[in-house]
Enzyme design. Sequence first.
Site: not given
Length: 314
Positions: A15, A108-110, A137, A141, A165, A180, A210
């Site tokens: 992506l 990643s925002s996680c 994950y 990161k 995000t 997702h 979100r």
Amino acid sequence: MNKESKIYVAGHRGLVGSAIVEMLREKGYGNLVLKTSQELDLRRQAEVESFFAQERPEYVFLAAAKVGGINANNIYRAEFIYDNLMMETNIIHSAYLHKTQKLLFLGSSCIYPKLCPQPMKEEHLLTGFLEPTNEPYAIAKIAGIKLCENYCRQYGVNFISAMPTNLYGKNDNFDLANSHVLPALIRKFHEAKIAKAPYVEVWGTGSALREFLHVDDLAQGLIFLMENYNDIEFVNVGTGEEVSIKELALLIKAVVGYEGELQFDTSKPDGTLRKLLDTSKINAAGWKAETSLKEGIEMTYHWFLENYSGIRGK
């Protein structure tokens, strides 16, 4: 970067990677190095070091990753931490060994704590416990961020990190079990419309909030950072705006033209209840997202319709 610079985009068929490649070409960068996972297994140190020794890319966009939604993160926990740790470690170390001028690592925002203050600022990293469903994950990161940070400190390299995000757009994964939420809902509503189904099931309560960034905006932002940002500290990349999952579902429903009802499956997890990035740092540097959520969903649905027979996840 100049237009002749040799640029390696790791994960160029995903992506994010595919959007970076398209945007680089639009801007006139033609000397791109691209390898599929079949040609180069980024989890294998010897293969990665051999590749860097041979190609010696001047700039690296590290967009390769094993990614997925809540379900995939929770099921494939070992794969998510192992694959991501190996890929990022091998690329970052090889970039250092073979004197890459600049590397951009995509996080990643996680990475932020489950109960993080909102909106989430860069300095909130490692201030609390992570969301359990995507902890492996997130840890991978975070390790990538710290690799870049400490290679900069010890070796004086220019390795930067960007934390986007939630992303969506063309070339997304539309698998109903492992993708997702936004691409999964596009597919659900489309197939329900075709089948004239009376309702569409949405995971969770619909109350979780979100933030969503179109992948073309992200690609613009990452190229902006590669050209203009040189700080050791990582930077958030987002819109600074949020929407509930229910509001998202209603918006997609309208774009697709589905006329049935919504049903929320509250046995499924909501995940973190709110995840909004503070984007003041990148905005102050001179970049801001341009695509509205409605416009982005319309663009993504149009691409989905044109590529339905061959989309990922079918």
